[in-house]
Design a protein around this motif. Structure first.
Motif, short mmCIF file in Angstrom:
data_model
loop_
_atom_site.label_atom_id
_atom_site.label_comp_id
_atom_site.label_asym_id
_atom_site.label_seq_id
_atom_site.Cartn_x
_atom_site.Cartn_y
_atom_site.Cartn_z
N ASP A 133 0.98 -1.11 -0.17
CA ASP A 133 0.06 -0.22 0.12
C ASP A 133 0.96 1.35 0.03
O ASP A 133 0.31 2.43 -0.33
N ALA A 134 2.05 1.07 0.28
CA ALA A 134 3.17 2.45 0.32
C ALA A 134 3.99 2.38 -0.83
O ALA A 134 4.10 3.39 -1.57
N LEU A 135 4.13 1.35 -0.96
CA LEU A 135 5.30 0.76 -2.42
C LEU A 135 4.37 1.21 -3.73
O LEU A 135 5.21 1.73 -4.55
N THR A 136 3.13 0.57 -3.74
CA THR A 136 2.58 0.82 -5.24
C THR A 136 2.35 2.46 -5.68
O THR A 136 2.86 2.57 -6.68
N PRO A 137 1.93 3.14 -4.90
CA PRO A 137 1.96 4.54 -5.16
C PRO A 137 3.14 5.16 -5.42
O PRO A 137 3.49 5.89 -6.17
N ALA A 138 4.23 4.89 -4.50
CA ALA A 138 5.27 5.41 -4.56
C ALA A 138 6.04 5.01 -5.98
O ALA A 138 6.56 5.99 -6.81
#
Length: 236
Positions: A133-138
Motif C-alpha cells: 500500500d505504500a510501495l505501489t503509489p510510490a
C-alpha cells in the motif's frame, strides 16, 4: 548520476543512512507490529540492515548491480519471518535491472521489478494492509514523474516519498486481508501497517541520500506543473 565510483559511494551512504534510521525507529516499528503482528518487525529490520551496513567495506570494486544483489542476499540471511524474502529476495531480483549502473531509466526499471516481486511473493494487492500500500503509489508516481512528466530523478523521488507517506496513512482504516494481521479481522482496523511504515522510512533515507548527489527539487509542493499523484486505492 556520475561514474560508478560515485554511484558506489552513494549506495554505501544510503545503506548506512537506512541502517541508522531503522535503528532509531526499531521500537516504533515493534510497537506497530505488536498491535497487529508478531512484534518482531523492528528487531528483524534492524538486524538485517545492520548486517548490510557491516558489509559496506566489501562493496569496493563491485559493480552497482552486484552491490544491490549483495544487499538483498544479506537481508535474506539476517531477517526472519516474511520480511526477509519480501525485502531481500525482491531486491535480489530487481538488482538485474541495474547492470548498466544507476540512471533514471534503470532506477524506474528497478522500482517496477521490485514492486512486482514483492506483490508476487506476498500475494498482496493494494488495500490488503501491507507494504504494498505504500510501495505501489510510490513506484507508480516515480515512473510517471520520470517518464511522463520528465522531472529530474530527485524531484521524482521526492514525489514518490510523498505518495508512500499517503499510502502508509491509507493503511490505518483498512481491515487486513494478508499476513498475521488478517487473523485479527476487524480488530486490525485503526492500526498503521508496520511493513508500509518501514518501507516509507527506507524511501525517506534514500531520498535524503540522493539529495547529496543529484540536482532537483525535493519540495513536492513546488512542482506545480506536475499532475497529482495516484490515489493508493487506484494504483493497482
Amino acid at each position: 548520476m556520475a561514474d560508478e565510483s560515485v554511484q558506489r559511494e552513494a549506495l554505501v551512504a544510503a545503506v548506512e543512512n537506512v541502517a541508522a534510521r531503522i535503528e532509531s525507529e526499531k521500537s516504533h516499528l515493534t510497537d506497530l507490529d505488536s498491535a497487529i503482528g508478531d512484534a518482531d518487525h523492528g528487531n528483524n529490520m534492524h538486524r538485517g540492515f545492520q548486517a548490510v551496513a557491516e558489509k559496506t567495506d566489501e562493496f569496493e570494486g563491485m559493480d552497482v548491480d552486484e552491490i544491490v544483489k549483495t544487499i538483498g542476499t544479506t537481508i535474506i540471511g539476517n531477517v526472519g519471518g516474511a520480511a526477509g524474502p519480501l525485502y531481500g529476495g525482491s531486491i535480489m531480483t530487481a538488482s538485474q535491472e541495474l547492470e548498466g549502473g544507476i540512471t533514471a531509466e534503470t532506477s524506474v526499471a528497478f522500482a517496477e521489478a521490485y514492486l512486482e516481486k514483492v506483490k508476487d511473493r506476498g500475494d498482496a494487492p493494494v488495500g490488503a494492509k501491507t507494504m504494498v500500500d505504500a510501495l505501489t503509489p510510490a513506484v507508480h508516481t516515480y515512473k510517471k514523474s520520470v517518464e511522463h512528466d520528465d522531472l529530474p530523478p530527485l524531484t521524482a523521488l521526492a514525489k514518490a516519498v510523498d505518495a508512500a507517506e499517503r499510502g502508509v496513512n491509507f493503511t490505518v482504516p483498512l481491515r487486513a486481508s494478508k499476513g498475521r494481521a488478517s487473523f485479527l479481522g476487524w480488530r486490525s482496523v485503526g492500526h498503521q501497517d508496520p511493513g508500509a511504515t518501514s518501507t516509507l522510512f527506507i524511501l525517506e533515507e534514500i531520498l535524503d541520500t540522493a539529495g547529496e548527489y543529484l540536482e532537483g527539487e525535493t519540495d513536492v509542493e513546488a512542482v506545480a506543473e506536475s499532475a497529482p499523484d495516484e490515489d493508493p486505492e487506484e494504483a493497482q
